[in-house]
Every structure is written in C-alpha cells, then in structure tokens.
Design an enzyme around this catalytic site. Sequence first.
Site, PDB file in Angstrom:
ATOM      1  N   SER A  15      29.780 -71.704  -6.652  1.00 55.71           N
ATOM      2  CA  SER A  15      31.270 -71.182  -7.226  1.00 55.71           C
ATOM      3  C   SER A  15      31.219 -72.102  -8.446  1.00 55.71           C
ATOM      4  O   SER A  15      30.520 -72.931  -9.079  1.00 55.71           O
ATOM      5  CB  SER A  15      32.391 -71.838  -6.402  1.00 55.71           C
ATOM      6  OG  SER A  15      32.475 -73.402  -6.257  1.00 55.71           O
ATOM      7  N   SER A 141      32.365 -85.248 -17.650  1.00 50.23           N
ATOM      8  CA  SER A 141      33.977 -84.596 -17.690  1.00 50.23           C
ATOM      9  C   SER A 141      34.732 -85.229 -18.956  1.00 50.23           C
ATOM     10  O   SER A 141      34.590 -86.514 -19.243  1.00 50.23           O
ATOM     11  CB  SER A 141      34.632 -84.868 -16.339  1.00 50.23           C
ATOM     12  OG  SER A 141      35.869 -84.388 -16.374  1.00 50.23           O
ATOM     13  N   TYR A 154      37.236 -90.070  -9.396  1.00 50.61           N
ATOM     14  CA  TYR A 154      36.557 -89.259 -10.103  1.00 50.61           C
ATOM     15  C   TYR A 154      36.207 -89.754 -11.636  1.00 50.61           C
ATOM     16  O   TYR A 154      35.046 -89.517 -11.680  1.00 50.61           O
ATOM     17  CB  TYR A 154      37.519 -87.752 -10.074  1.00 50.61           C
ATOM     18  CG  TYR A 154      36.874 -86.874 -10.997  1.00 50.61           C
ATOM     19  CD1 TYR A 154      35.933 -86.065 -10.420  1.00 50.61           C
ATOM     20  CD2 TYR A 154      37.286 -86.281 -12.256  1.00 50.61           C
ATOM     21  CE1 TYR A 154      35.263 -84.864 -11.047  1.00 50.61           C
ATOM     22  CE2 TYR A 154      36.811 -85.436 -12.936  1.00 50.61           C
ATOM     23  CZ  TYR A 154      35.899 -84.547 -12.468  1.00 50.61           C
ATOM     24  OH  TYR A 154      35.199 -83.510 -13.094  1.00 50.61           O
ATOM     25  N   LYS A 158      32.321 -90.128 -13.180  1.00 51.72           N
ATOM     26  CA  LYS A 158      31.853 -89.078 -14.250  1.00 51.72           C
ATOM     27  C   LYS A 158      31.437 -89.990 -15.360  1.00 51.72           C
ATOM     28  O   LYS A 158      30.689 -90.010 -16.025  1.00 51.72           O
ATOM     29  CB  LYS A 158      32.804 -88.131 -14.446  1.00 51.72           C
ATOM     30  CG  LYS A 158      33.070 -87.188 -13.712  1.00 51.72           C
ATOM     31  CD  LYS A 158      31.939 -86.259 -13.629  1.00 51.72           C
ATOM     32  CE  LYS A 158      31.944 -85.118 -12.681  1.00 51.72           C
ATOM     33  NZ  LYS A 158      30.702 -84.293 -12.425  1.00 51.72           N
ATOM     34  N   THR A 189      38.764 -73.369 -11.947  1.00 52.66           N
ATOM     35  CA  THR A 189      37.664 -73.202 -10.678  1.00 52.66           C
ATOM     36  C   THR A 189      38.444 -73.651  -9.513  1.00 52.66           C
ATOM     37  O   THR A 189      39.576 -74.221  -9.675  1.00 52.66           O
ATOM     38  CB  THR A 189      36.421 -74.205 -11.001  1.00 52.66           C
ATOM     39  OG1 THR A 189      36.975 -75.519 -10.912  1.00 52.66           O
ATOM     40  CG2 THR A 189      35.914 -74.026 -12.374  1.00 52.66           C
TER      41      THR A 189
HETATM   42  N1  LIG Z   1      36.675 -77.641 -13.594  1.00 50.45           N
HETATM   43  C1  LIG Z   1      37.107 -78.459 -14.574  1.00 50.45           C
HETATM   44  O1  LIG Z   1      38.062 -78.389 -15.402  1.00 50.45           O
HETATM   45  C2  LIG Z   1      36.073 -79.569 -14.861  1.00 50.45           C
HETATM   46  C3  LIG Z   1      36.300 -80.390 -15.705  1.00 50.45           C
HETATM   47  C4  LIG Z   1      35.528 -81.345 -16.110  1.00 50.45           C
HETATM   48  C5  LIG Z   1      34.403 -81.434 -15.366  1.00 50.45           C
HETATM   49  N2  LIG Z   1      34.021 -80.374 -14.397  1.00 50.45           N
HETATM   50  C6  LIG Z   1      32.827 -80.663 -13.705  1.00 50.45           C
HETATM   51  O2  LIG Z   1      32.094 -79.481 -13.599  1.00 50.45           O
HETATM   52  C7  LIG Z   1      31.389 -79.373 -12.497  1.00 50.45           C
HETATM   53  C8  LIG Z   1      31.576 -78.022 -11.729  1.00 50.45           C
HETATM   54  O3  LIG Z   1      32.954 -78.009 -11.251  1.00 50.45           O
HETATM   55  P1  LIG Z   1      33.780 -76.855 -10.976  1.00 50.45           P
HETATM   56  O4  LIG Z   1      35.094 -77.158 -11.839  1.00 50.45           O
HETATM   57  O5  LIG Z   1      32.892 -75.710 -11.084  1.00 50.45           O
HETATM   58  O6  LIG Z   1      33.836 -77.046  -9.375  1.00 50.45           O
HETATM   59  P2  LIG Z   1      33.692 -76.216  -7.869  1.00 50.45           P
HETATM   60  O7  LIG Z   1      34.070 -74.866  -8.302  1.00 50.45           O
HETATM   61  O8  LIG Z   1      34.303 -76.822  -6.955  1.00 50.45           O
HETATM   62  O9  LIG Z   1      32.105 -76.290  -7.710  1.00 50.45           O
HETATM   63  C9  LIG Z   1      31.479 -77.312  -7.441  1.00 50.45           C
HETATM   64  C10 LIG Z   1      30.715 -76.874  -6.291  1.00 50.45           C
HETATM   65  O10 LIG Z   1      29.795 -78.058  -5.980  1.00 50.45           O
HETATM   66  C11 LIG Z   1      29.771 -78.234  -4.399  1.00 50.45           C
HETATM   67  N3  LIG Z   1      29.493 -79.346  -3.870  1.00 50.45           N
HETATM   68  C12 LIG Z   1      30.435 -80.124  -3.398  1.00 50.45           C
HETATM   69  N4  LIG Z   1      30.157 -81.442  -3.011  1.00 50.45           N
HETATM   70  C13 LIG Z   1      28.607 -81.104  -2.841  1.00 50.45           C
HETATM   71  C14 LIG Z   1      27.629 -81.773  -2.060  1.00 50.45           C
HETATM   72  N5  LIG Z   1      27.907 -82.905  -1.591  1.00 50.45           N
HETATM   73  N6  LIG Z   1      26.298 -81.359  -2.341  1.00 50.45           N
HETATM   74  C15 LIG Z   1      25.971 -80.176  -2.680  1.00 50.45           C
HETATM   75  N7  LIG Z   1      27.057 -79.258  -3.351  1.00 50.45           N
HETATM   76  C16 LIG Z   1      28.350 -79.795  -3.278  1.00 50.45           C
HETATM   77  C17 LIG Z   1      31.033 -77.630  -4.130  1.00 50.45           C
HETATM   78  O11 LIG Z   1      31.331 -76.943  -2.749  1.00 50.45           O
HETATM   79  P3  LIG Z   1      32.518 -77.111  -2.009  1.00 50.45           P
HETATM   80  O12 LIG Z   1      33.453 -76.153  -2.626  1.00 50.45           O
HETATM   81  O13 LIG Z   1      32.239 -76.967  -0.504  1.00 50.45           O
HETATM   82  O14 LIG Z   1      33.229 -78.516  -2.350  1.00 50.45           O
HETATM   83  C18 LIG Z   1      31.176 -76.341  -4.903  1.00 50.45           C
HETATM   84  O15 LIG Z   1      30.526 -75.201  -4.592  1.00 50.45           O
HETATM   85  C19 LIG Z   1      31.307 -80.763 -11.831  1.00 50.45           C
HETATM   86  O16 LIG Z   1      30.735 -81.649 -12.065  1.00 50.45           O
HETATM   87  C20 LIG Z   1      32.996 -80.895 -12.428  1.00 50.45           C
HETATM   88  O17 LIG Z   1      33.188 -82.323 -12.005  1.00 50.45           O
HETATM   89  C21 LIG Z   1      35.002 -79.566 -13.989  1.00 50.45           C
END
Ligand SMILES: NC(=O)c1ccc[n+]([C@@H]2O[C@H](COP(=O)([O-])OP(=O)(O)OC[C@H]3O[C@@H](n4cnc5c(N)ncnc54)[C@H](OP(=O)(O)O)[C@@H]3O)[C@@H](O)[C@H]2O)c1
Length: 262
Positions: A15, A141, A154, A158, A189
């Site tokens: 995702s 992040s 969190y 990070k 997301t």
């Molecule tokens: N969105 C933002 O604004 C933002 C900002 C700063 C940094 N980030 C970083 O960007 C990255 C991607 O995040 P995203 O926003 O795209 O979130 P997301 O849509 O929740 O994607 C994260 C994916 O990682 C999976 N995951 C969680 N725990 C796991 C595990 N133990 N082993 C394998 N997979 C696992 C999740 O599965 P489940 O859905 O089942 O948990 C999900 O499919 C992350 O590192 C996040 O910290 C995001």
Amino acid sequence: MDLKNKVAIVTGAASGIGRELAMELARHGCTLVLVDIAEEGLAKALDEVKVHAPASTAETCDISNHEQVRQMVKAIHERHGSIDILVNNAAIMSVKLFKDLSKGEFKRHMDVNYYGPVALIRDVVPIMEKQGKGVIINVASVGAKLVVPGTSAYAASKAAIQAFSEALYYELKDRGIHVGIVVPGGIKTGIFNAVDNKLGVYYRDQCTTPPSKITRSIRQAIEKERFETVVPFSSRILLGVHAHLPSIFRKSLLSRLRPYFE
Ligand SMILES: NC(=O)c1ccc[n+]([C@@H]2O[C@H](COP(=O)([O-])OP(=O)(O)OC[C@H]3O[C@@H](n4cnc5c(N)ncnc54)[C@H](OP(=O)(O)O)[C@@H]3O)[C@@H](O)[C@H]2O)c1
C-alpha cells in the site's frame, strides 16, 4: 544506478508509498520483489507491477521477525540471482501521547521501523558486496526532524533509522554500496487508518499529497545515488523554517496542538 534489469526489494509494498514506488521502478526497468505483512494488498500490488515487470515476485513477511527476514533474503537471492536495490519502506505509526502508549506498542515501533530494516540490511549487504554494487534506501520521516506530540515512539524509531543510515553511508561507500534516506512528509496513505483520537485525526487531515507525487523523486534519488531526499518540496520549506526558528515553531505548535491532547 541504472535501473534497467535490476532486482529491487521494496518493503511495505502492499500500500501507500511502497506500492506506488514499486510501480515506478517497474516502469523504469526493475524486476520487483514486493515485501509486506499484508497478504491481500500484496497480491493486488503484484498483479499491477507484473504488467510492467513480469518476473516480479512477492513475499509475505513480518520484517520484525529476523529469522523470516533471513530466509526470505536467501530465497530471493536464489530465485532472482542478484539483489541490486533495497528500499526499507515498511513501517507502523501510532498517534498516542506517551502516557497512553503501552510498553509493547512502543517496542513494536522500534522492532518494525528500526530493527526490521537493520535485519534486512545485515542479510543483503554481503550479497551486494559480492556483486560489487548496490543501493540501499531507508525511508525516514519529516516527523523525526520536526517532532510533534503523540509520536514519541514513531519519531524515535525514525530518528534511529536516520542516524543508522548516516553511519552506513560512510562505512559502505568504498565497498560499492550506496546508502541513502528518503524523508517524506504529509503523504495521504493508510498509515493513519488506525488513528482513534483527535490528535491523530488532525495529523491525518494534514496529509494531502498523494504518494504518486513523490515516487519520481525517490526513483531519481536511487538513480543519482543521493544521500537525502526530502519530499514533497513543501516539506523542504517547512524543515528550512523550522531549522531557523525552532523555538518560535515549538511555542506555536504547543499552543496549536494543546487542544487536541485528551
Ligand atoms: N504517509 C506519510 O505522510 C509519511 C510521512 C513520513 C514518512 N512516511 C514513511 O513512509 C513509509 C511508507 O508509509 P506509508 O505512508 O506508505 O504507509 P502504509 O500505506 O501504511 O504502508 C506501510 C506498509 O508497511 C506494511 N507493514 C507494517 N508493518 C510491517 C511489518 N512488520 N512487516 C512488513 N510490512 C509491514 C503495512 O502493512 P499494514 O497495513 O498491514 O500495517 C503497509 O502495507 C513508512 O516508512 C512511513 O514511516 C510516511
């Protein structure tokens, strides 16, 4: 690194950012190995990616389980013959004040967001060293540089991955391996899906940039082997202002966010 015919592992590829990035890398010539704990989303993501990169595969794995990670990396290497790119993107996030966060929840953030990537890197580096080349990108992040309340676990996880990446950049450069970080902020997301309080909903509503808007920059960071890539551009401006006026920023955030503490 030229992406043509390279094997790229992307964790958290079921995702959000991981899924979009996997598509971007597939469109630019990589064969993908999609890794995620979420089996259903992973299968859908693999179908999409295979349109551009038919040899791509998927692995259901909890990256906090180091034995699962070890076996997975071995299997990927045997199946694909090389591992050229590793994007450590999978992570979890709870928005809760520290007093409401259980010891288990706190530890889970470190286990998934920090020790998970460390385990993958430990197993992938010897393979990249033998190849004489590799690129490792860790997703950090904005929330670790501009830390806000409700994100103690969190943000700490990070900040740990950011510092770890900085050290590895120096240690692995002369061994042919580039280590970089991507620093996203405010991306719409599913990471906020589980929020159940006013503060979490407030943060979720600030995240409006679709993941598809940042994947080109992340792809270019891999190609150009940049150390740090902050995305989107608005986050770069925000971090710049914060770096110059930290105490004003802190006071204004405290008065703005206090009403959301429950
Ligand atoms: N969105 C933002 O604004 C933002 C900002 C700063 C940094 N980030 C970083 O960007 C990255 C991607 O995040 P995203 O926003 O795209 O979130 P997301 O849509 O929740 O994607 C994260 C994916 O990682 C999976 N995951 C969680 N725990 C796991 C595990 N133990 N082993 C394998 N997979 C696992 C999740 O599965 P489940 O859905 O089942 O948990 C999900 O499919 C992350 O590192 C996040 O910290 C995001």
